[in-house]
Scaffold this active site. Structure first.
Site, mmCIF file in Angstrom:
data_model
loop_
_atom_site.group_PDB
_atom_site.id
_atom_site.type_symbol
_atom_site.label_atom_id
_atom_site.label_comp_id
_atom_site.label_asym_id
_atom_site.label_seq_id
_atom_site.Cartn_x
_atom_site.Cartn_y
_atom_site.Cartn_z
ATOM 1 N N LYS A 87 39.744 45.732 51.717
ATOM 2 C CA LYS A 87 38.393 45.289 52.085
ATOM 3 C C LYS A 87 37.636 46.366 52.853
ATOM 4 C CE LYS A 87 38.646 41.260 50.135
ATOM 5 N NZ LYS A 87 37.805 40.947 48.957
ATOM 6 N N ILE A 114 36.308 31.086 55.493
ATOM 7 C CA ILE A 114 35.556 30.232 54.579
ATOM 8 C C ILE A 114 36.507 29.185 54.000
ATOM 9 C CG2 ILE A 114 34.069 30.154 52.556
ATOM 10 C CD1 ILE A 114 32.938 31.838 54.881
ATOM 11 N N TYR A 145 45.430 43.727 52.551
ATOM 12 C CA TYR A 145 44.118 43.086 52.387
ATOM 13 C C TYR A 145 43.047 43.816 53.200
ATOM 14 C CZ TYR A 145 40.773 39.191 52.069
ATOM 15 O OH TYR A 145 39.669 38.406 51.838
ATOM 16 N N ALA A 146 43.358 44.109 54.452
ATOM 17 C CA ALA A 146 42.390 44.793 55.313
ATOM 18 C C ALA A 146 42.060 46.175 54.772
ATOM 19 C CB ALA A 146 42.926 44.883 56.741
ATOM 20 N N ALA A 147 43.077 46.882 54.263
ATOM 21 C CA ALA A 147 42.836 48.214 53.702
ATOM 22 C C ALA A 147 41.925 48.137 52.487
ATOM 23 C CB ALA A 147 44.168 48.875 53.320
ATOM 24 N N SER A 169 35.325 41.726 53.910
ATOM 25 C CA SER A 169 35.875 40.681 54.767
ATOM 26 C C SER A 169 35.740 41.089 56.222
ATOM 27 C CB SER A 169 37.356 40.445 54.441
ATOM 28 O OG SER A 169 37.980 39.633 55.424
ATOM 29 N N ASN A 181 33.697 39.621 43.346
ATOM 30 C CA ASN A 181 34.156 38.586 44.262
ATOM 31 C C ASN A 181 35.658 38.298 44.158
ATOM 32 O OD1 ASN A 181 33.597 35.875 45.871
ATOM 33 N ND2 ASN A 181 34.651 35.273 44.006
#
Length: 245
Positions: free
Chosen positions: A157, A186, A153-155, A140, A88
């Protein structure tokens, strides 16, 4: 008590989604070990033990392989097994591509992607030995659909999804399932740091017209960690209020 007598490691559980998961897992009968670099993890574990639950804190960075190896051995020495690993922990270093530094890129990849590999690489052999395990990783919505200002971050996730689907094939025959949860927006310290106008725009794009709560993700983790999900393997569970279908 869907996790009665199970031993669960949750990374990044000092606060936010991980803290919510630690509380839900404890209520469902699990022994929870919090791995985090934040000292708040000690207080989180103490608040759970004060309520009669079984919880402890270990200062662990997901980028420090020797520390992960030592912590995993300590868990097995103390409890005899590791049943559940919730990957997490995560960070953000948001910038557009043209402004993102190499260090911004590497820090997020190191924690959010390599950290997931590191913890799973260390814990999986214990699960193989007992022929049972649940590996759950936090992807995500932005790892599926991309997001402005989040190349790193996108890569990371998106990479988690590829790893989970690979592990599902490799570890499934050994009694271990691997799945991912892909949260939308969230309410956490991470989203609290967003400008108010950005938060309002985010909520307006969610059909249920609210941000998710840590418990919304915690219960998704709970299902995937339970015996009820024994035939769910290699799945990415979207928990985003209908923002992306």
């Amino acid at each position: 008590m869907r996790l009665q007598d199970k031993v669960a490691i949750i990374t990044g559980a000092a606060r936010g989604i991980g803290q919510g998961a630690a509380e839900v897992f404890c209520r469902e009968g699990a022994t929870v070990i919090i791995w985090d670099v934040l000292e708040e993890g000690e207080a989180t574990a103490q608040s759970l033990t004060d309520r009669g639950y079984r919880a402890s804190f270990m200062p662990v960075s997901t980028t420090d392989v020797p520390r992960i190896e030592a912590a995993a051995r300590d868990v097995v020495d103390r409890y005899g097994r590791i049943d559940i690993l919730i990957n997490n922990a995560g960070i953000t270093r948001d910038k557009t591509l043209l402004k993102m530094s190499y260090d911004d890129w590497q820090q997020v990849i190191d924690v959010n992607l390599s950290g997931v590999f590191n913890c799973t690489k260390v814990v999986a052999p214990y699960m193989v030995e007992q022929q049972y395990g649940r590996i759950i990783c936090t992807s995500s919505i932005n790892g599926v659909h991309g997001a402005f200002g989040q190349t790193n971050y996108a890569a990371a996730k998106a990479g988690i999804i590829g790893m989970v689907r690979t592990w599902a094939k490799e570890l499934g025959p050994k009694g271990i399932t691997a799945n991912a949860v892909a949260p939308g927006y969230i309410r956490t310290p991470m989203t609290d740091a967003m400008p108010e106008e950005v938060r309002k725009q985010a909520v307006s794009s969610i059909p249920v017209r609210r941000m998710g709560e840590p418990s919304d993700i915690a219960y998704a983790y709970l299902f995937l960690a339970s015996d009820e999900a024994s035939f769910v393997n290699g799945h990415v569970l979207a928990v985003n209020g209908g923002q992306a279908l």
